[in-house]
Design a protein around this motif. Sequence first.
Motif, mmCIF file in Angstrom:
data_model
loop_
_atom_site.group_PDB
_atom_site.id
_atom_site.type_symbol
_atom_site.label_atom_id
_atom_site.label_comp_id
_atom_site.label_asym_id
_atom_site.label_seq_id
_atom_site.Cartn_x
_atom_site.Cartn_y
_atom_site.Cartn_z
ATOM 1 N N GLU A 90 -12.093 -13.430 9.892
ATOM 2 C CA GLU A 90 -13.297 -13.647 9.712
ATOM 3 C C GLU A 90 -14.602 -14.169 9.552
ATOM 4 O O GLU A 90 -15.817 -14.519 10.372
ATOM 5 N N ASN A 91 -14.209 -14.651 8.435
ATOM 6 C CA ASN A 91 -14.482 -15.535 7.405
ATOM 7 C C ASN A 91 -14.600 -17.074 8.328
ATOM 8 O O ASN A 91 -15.348 -17.555 8.605
ATOM 9 N N THR B 59 -6.775 -0.045 8.108
ATOM 10 C CA THR B 59 -5.691 -0.968 7.640
ATOM 11 C C THR B 59 -6.158 -1.033 6.380
ATOM 12 O O THR B 59 -5.757 -1.844 5.573
ATOM 13 N N SER B 60 -7.221 -0.879 6.249
ATOM 14 C CA SER B 60 -8.293 -0.531 4.443
ATOM 15 C C SER B 60 -7.949 0.988 3.697
ATOM 16 O O SER B 60 -7.638 0.578 3.061
ATOM 17 N N TYR B 61 -7.506 1.743 4.203
ATOM 18 C CA TYR B 61 -6.398 2.770 4.060
ATOM 19 C C TYR B 61 -7.625 3.536 3.436
ATOM 20 O O TYR B 61 -7.330 4.649 2.156
ATOM 21 N N SER C 223 -15.623 -11.708 14.575
ATOM 22 C CA SER C 223 -16.257 -11.593 13.603
ATOM 23 C C SER C 223 -17.595 -10.902 13.213
ATOM 24 O O SER C 223 -18.908 -11.304 13.183
ATOM 25 N N VAL D 190 -14.003 -18.044 11.935
ATOM 26 C CA VAL D 190 -14.754 -18.044 12.954
ATOM 27 C C VAL D 190 -16.051 -18.132 12.412
ATOM 28 O O VAL D 190 -16.650 -19.011 13.057
ATOM 29 N N MET D 191 -16.797 -18.196 10.873
ATOM 30 C CA MET D 191 -17.994 -18.252 10.901
ATOM 31 C C MET D 191 -18.187 -19.612 10.202
ATOM 32 O O MET D 191 -18.624 -20.651 10.964
ATOM 33 N N ASP E 7 0.840 -0.744 -0.157
ATOM 34 C CA ASP E 7 -0.121 -0.092 -0.241
ATOM 35 C C ASP E 7 1.221 1.217 0.161
ATOM 36 O O ASP E 7 0.440 2.073 -0.509
ATOM 37 N N ARG F 138 -19.328 -15.623 20.017
ATOM 38 C CA ARG F 138 -20.180 -14.803 19.232
ATOM 39 C C ARG F 138 -21.493 -14.037 20.294
ATOM 40 O O ARG F 138 -21.994 -13.407 19.523
ATOM 41 N N GLU G 10 -14.778 -10.953 -1.719
ATOM 42 C CA GLU G 10 -14.215 -10.262 -0.761
ATOM 43 C C GLU G 10 -12.507 -9.335 -0.852
ATOM 44 O O GLU G 10 -12.087 -8.240 -1.344
ATOM 45 N N THR H 297 -12.062 -7.305 22.492
ATOM 46 C CA THR H 297 -11.623 -7.585 21.560
ATOM 47 C C THR H 297 -11.520 -7.606 20.073
ATOM 48 O O THR H 297 -12.122 -8.664 19.661
ATOM 49 N N ALA H 298 -11.599 -5.990 19.930
ATOM 50 C CA ALA H 298 -11.185 -5.284 18.783
ATOM 51 C C ALA H 298 -11.813 -5.471 17.758
ATOM 52 O O ALA H 298 -11.747 -5.544 16.305
ATOM 53 N N THR I 14 -3.946 -3.761 0.876
ATOM 54 C CA THR I 14 -4.622 -3.815 2.130
ATOM 55 C C THR I 14 -4.575 -5.199 2.537
ATOM 56 O O THR I 14 -5.752 -5.529 2.921
ATOM 57 N N THR J 285 -8.429 -9.856 15.762
ATOM 58 C CA THR J 285 -8.471 -9.341 14.756
ATOM 59 C C THR J 285 -6.995 -8.670 14.915
ATOM 60 O O THR J 285 -7.671 -7.621 14.384
ATOM 61 N N GLU K 188 -3.766 -6.132 4.922
ATOM 62 C CA GLU K 188 -4.110 -6.363 7.196
ATOM 63 C C GLU K 188 -5.656 -6.820 6.764
ATOM 64 O O GLU K 188 -6.092 -7.406 7.541
ATOM 65 N N ALA K 189 -6.039 -5.559 5.512
ATOM 66 C CA ALA K 189 -7.807 -5.619 6.340
ATOM 67 C C ALA K 189 -7.616 -6.972 5.141
ATOM 68 O O ALA K 189 -9.345 -7.703 5.765
ATOM 69 N N ARG L 265 -7.626 -10.078 7.659
ATOM 70 C CA ARG L 265 -8.700 -9.676 8.320
ATOM 71 C C ARG L 265 -10.186 -10.231 8.575
ATOM 72 O O ARG L 265 -10.511 -11.012 9.096
#
Lengths: 429, 304
Positions: free
Chosen positions: A400-401, B271-273, B255, A403-404, A108, B167, A423, B250-251, A390, A199, A392-393, A396
């Motif tokens: 998240e997915n 993080t996504s800028y 999820s 975990v789901m 980036d 969750r 994504e 928990t940040a 990106t 995260t 790191e994003a 993340r």
Amino acid sequence: MMKKMVSVLLTMSLSMALIAGCGAGGDSSETEDAGSDGEVVIEFQQWFDNEMDEGYLQSVCDAFYEETGIRVELLSNPYADTQAQMQASAAAGTLADVVALDGGWIYDYATQGMLADLGALYEEIGFDTSDISSQTEVNGTVYAQPIVNFPCLMAVNLDILEEAGITELPETWSEFLDMCIQVTNPDENVYGFGMNMSTDNATCMEYYAAFAWNSGCSIIGDDGKPFLAGNEVWIETTEFFKSLFDNGVTLPGMYTLTDADKVQEFVNGRIAFMPDSVAHLTNIQEQAPEMNVTYINMPHKDDYDGQSYMRANNWACGIAENSEHKTEAAQFIQYLLGAEVNADLCVHAGGFPVNAASEPAYTDDSEAFQAIQDIYATTTGVAEFYSFPTAEALMRTLDENLVMYLDGDYATAEEMMEVVQQEFDAAYE
Amino acid sequence: MRSKNKKPKYPVKKSLRRVIEPYLFLSPVVILMCLLLMLPIILVISYSFYDNVLITNDSTWVGLENYKTVLTDRVFLSSIKNTVIFVVLNVVFHLLIGMALALMVNVKCFSSRVKAGFRVVYMLPWMFNATVVAILWKLLLNANGVVNYLLSQFNMIAGPVEWLSDRSIVFWVLTFINIWAGYPFYMISILAGLQGISSDLYEAAQIDGASSVQSFFYITLPQLKPILISIAMLDFIWTTQNFSLIWLLTAGGPSHATEMMSTYVYKTAFTSYQYSQASAAAVIILLACIVLAIFYVRNQTRED
């Protein structure tokens, strides 16, 4: 009357001072760039200083000054603050001449035009990089120079294994799962596997990816873009990861476990296997001096017998595009990569050299460190996420997915990866 | 009788100086406020109407596009929902617990030393900063921690509960921790209010035969109303902006289960800028806080 005059004058002068003080900020770099006697001063923004012996990095800079007459001013912050501060200073056009870089930022920052082309600068100063083992490129241009490598491997608590009657170390997924099942004893608060998944630092996903990397999997497609959906070994890795949860061998509370929490749980003797940066070895040895610890590479798929790979992490440096002293900054990076300096840096940082000619005189003669050295010598480092925008994003999003998927929100790993792939692809739009 | 041709007390020059003088005294604060408060706000608002701000030099005007993107992002919408529930629950429980404890430590049957002891104990959560609170509760709520141990000793749980990773419960756990960390502010404020209510009112009510419940609803509550409204509004604003405790515990995960507007803005920016979208989200939070701030200021003005 006199009093009144004095207060009015004081108020006015305070206001002027305030305006002048705020205005002076913009000129600070000018005064720093050239010392009083015309010597060049470069700034080095990093977090390395905080993670080594106090004053060591300054002594390296002083030695560089003795040799070249270029003064290096250290701007040291904790790792967590460095990224935000760099973004802010880049926006203001006051980014330090030399900046420390985490792998996840390089793509980036390079595409945002914050970093200078190191290859061209090396050529300008005549730096022969034939001994330098790695450089980080974005679209074919070198933007970041690793200085010290930190392999990420699997720490093993041998005491827990011994108590369960295990004498061999696992190499494959099946062996690993079997051993985790054998050592797990919830009544005693002992679990086979513990990994950070919070995260707050999504690079933890690289530990999960390392199971796939060491099985010969690549998550970069032929087009250089992410290849997750339809990637057979990657899907199998995800299913294997879920099997650890389904068999109840994972440390409870892993979803929000941070890196520091994970090391603490390991030190407290609650985890048999922990994927971790070897930079934590000193912490582990200090906090649990009686514990028998060793390191193995991440277990691989049962039928894989190819080349070994490990998650690679490093301290890297780049040069700011806005720097007025790019060649001096490049000279400083060249100095840090010198065979002797690089070896000494590695000893102080507890890492491994980037200069192939460096021979660090490590003082740690423990079995664990010997194991790390053996693995490092025969294994190739991988850091595939860092070639994505990106990064790191995206990690993340994967976290998240994942975990789901582990919670059953997705019926299959393929279904989850289809969503994650979309994504990841969106980051290129 | 006043003389029509009375000379002004000060010459015109002096009078002008007197007019300027207060502004000169105010100028340091005004300049500071403009530089440190107004300028960043104006910059963030302007960023929200551009694309690729901060990361490129050629940002382009996109109008309300960033607002459209943010307001159609399901994560942002869920973060708004989480924030609203989180804030409402916090304010209500802070108020109830703060009131109950303030009434407890204000009773006359205890000696002042005992009351001082209780006050110190009840105040403790407010003495800790967010980092200490996070570490403390992480240790207590660890799967192998004290809470699970006690619950298992009383056979209330079959196995270790993952308080901060499950969750289905983590949001409520986080809300509980923030309520615990914030009630002392209410307690102290209400206690100060209680001590300012004249005892004559209670004595008169007692003579008229009012019960203690009637005294509470017809004397205590009306007397405390200005304080209660003020602290509730401040709490609304502070809790909406809460970031440190959520991030440390928990940040925003797992999820997105505890994703709040503050964590969403941080992630979008750092993080996504996507600084433009983060600015748009921040402006939405700012608008919500401004509405509350207007109510707060109006309430204060009415009191004055």
